[in-house]
Design an enzyme around this catalytic site. Structure first.
Site, mmCIF file in Angstrom:
data_model
loop_
_atom_site.group_PDB
_atom_site.id
_atom_site.type_symbol
_atom_site.label_atom_id
_atom_site.label_comp_id
_atom_site.label_asym_id
_atom_site.label_seq_id
_atom_site.Cartn_x
_atom_site.Cartn_y
_atom_site.Cartn_z
ATOM 1 N N SER A 45 43.857 44.356 -3.101
ATOM 2 C CA SER A 45 44.824 43.449 -2.479
ATOM 3 C C SER A 45 44.930 42.141 -3.250
ATOM 4 O O SER A 45 46.017 41.579 -3.396
ATOM 5 C CB SER A 45 44.461 43.193 -1.014
ATOM 6 O OG SER A 45 43.155 42.678 -0.898
ATOM 7 N N GLU A 46 43.798 41.619 -3.768
ATOM 8 C CA GLU A 46 43.837 40.455 -4.646
ATOM 9 C C GLU A 46 42.740 40.546 -5.702
ATOM 10 O O GLU A 46 41.661 41.098 -5.451
ATOM 11 C CB GLU A 46 43.649 39.137 -3.886
ATOM 12 C CG GLU A 46 44.935 38.502 -3.382
ATOM 13 C CD GLU A 46 45.293 38.961 -1.997
ATOM 14 O OE1 GLU A 46 46.399 38.652 -1.527
ATOM 15 O OE2 GLU A 46 44.468 39.639 -1.368
ATOM 16 N N THR A 47 43.053 40.001 -6.868
ATOM 17 C CA THR A 47 42.070 39.786 -7.921
ATOM 18 C C THR A 47 42.029 38.298 -8.210
ATOM 19 O O THR A 47 43.076 37.662 -8.389
ATOM 20 C CB THR A 47 42.433 40.567 -9.191
ATOM 21 O OG1 THR A 47 42.385 41.972 -8.908
ATOM 22 C CG2 THR A 47 41.463 40.265 -10.321
ATOM 23 N N HIS A 77 39.568 35.807 1.039
ATOM 24 C CA HIS A 77 38.513 36.732 0.625
ATOM 25 C C HIS A 77 38.295 36.667 -0.885
ATOM 26 O O HIS A 77 37.178 36.856 -1.364
ATOM 27 C CB HIS A 77 38.814 38.163 1.099
ATOM 28 C CG HIS A 77 39.713 38.958 0.221
ATOM 29 N ND1 HIS A 77 41.077 38.797 0.200
ATOM 30 C CD2 HIS A 77 39.438 39.952 -0.674
ATOM 31 C CE1 HIS A 77 41.602 39.648 -0.661
ATOM 32 N NE2 HIS A 77 40.637 40.361 -1.211
#
Length: 281
Positions: A45-47, A77
């Site tokens: 979902s995110e890096t 997160h």
């Protein structure tokens, strides 16, 4: 280049929200296109991308977050995971870690109980009309809506925790809503379960069908439920398939006036390694 996958807002592997973390050693950002390609390759979902700062009196590290499709202005997160990665590699200790980001300076504070607290700006939700087609897209009646300004998240209150947990939304229809993502929420049915409210977050237009645990959404949820419940300290449970707890505390005033929110949770490293030289920027 060190790269890790870290599960955030959980105390065990394969739960919470996984984030990629790339620890850069340069004093300038690599090409944005390259960061987008890394984020697409990891397909989380995110890096988060972190680089050291040597000439900034307010922050120690610069931090950016990318979904598989786009850069985002705030990611809880990913920040928690980045802090955990810095500490795991001996680049940070028990002192607060200060990040320069698109949302200003964010401070991550390791706690003696093993949690990390993130000092984020609270996103004050404003009442809004329920957008046309939202209830149909969610497949559930909507009690009310809130908008969040620059964060671009639409908050929809549902009638019960059961309704939140049972949603099977039409993701294509959600992409037609005028918001980066939609967070749905309801009061916890049994506070003895250890949380005050539940939520789920959908952002298919940003390449995230359903985010497992969303820190940025809790900057909206915390002031929303603080005003309802008359308390500044609350716990939210994000009822995705992986699930995760986010401990929230409003700072800066009364429950309906707080300007900052502390989001606290744990993190676990699942994978760590080196990016191949052929893939380096």
């Amino acid at each position: 280049m060190r790269i890790s996958i870290i599960d955030a807002f959980t105390d065990r592997p394969f739960a919470g929200n996984p984030a990629g973390v790339c620890l850069l050693e340069t004093d300038a950002w690599p090409a944005e296109q390259w960061m987008r390609q890394v984020a697409r390759e990891l397909n989380l979902s995110e890096t988060a991308f972190v680089r050291p700062l040597t000439d900034d009196a307010e922050a120690d590290w610069a931090l950016r977050w990318f979904t598989p499709m786009t850069e985002v202005p705030l990611c809880g997160h990913g920040t928690l995971a980045a802090t955990h990665a810095l500490r795991s590699h001996g680049l940070a200790g028990q002192e607060p870690v200060r990040f320069s980001s698109l949302s200003g300076v964010l401070t991550a504070m390791p706690r003696t109980d093993g949690m990390i607290s993130l000092d984020f700006p609270a996103a004050r939700p404003e009442p809004a009309e329920v957008p046309e087609g939202l209830a149909e897209a969610l497949g559930s009646p909507v009690l009310g809506c809130r908008t969040t300004g620059g964060l671009d998240i639409l908050l929809a209150e549902l009638r019960s925790e059961h309704a939140v947990r049972g949603l099977a939304p039409d993701l294509a229809a959600i992409t037609r809503q005028r918001a980066r993502g939609v967070v749905v929420t309801a009061l916890a049915e049994d506070p003895s379960d250890g949380y005050d409210f539940v939520s789920r977050y959908f952002a298919p237009a940003a390449g995230v069908a359903e985010d497992p645990v969303t820190g940025s959404a809790h900057t909206v949820l915390a002031p929303f439920w603080a005003e309802r419940l008359g308390r500044t300290t609350l716990t939210g449970y994000q009822a995705s398939a992986r699930g995760g707890l986010v401990h929230c505390e409003l700072r800066g005033g009364a429950a309906d006036r707080g300007e900052r929110v502390l989001l606290s949770g744990r993190a676990v490293t699942v994978l760590t390694g080196e990016l191949s030289p052929s893939a380096a920027s």
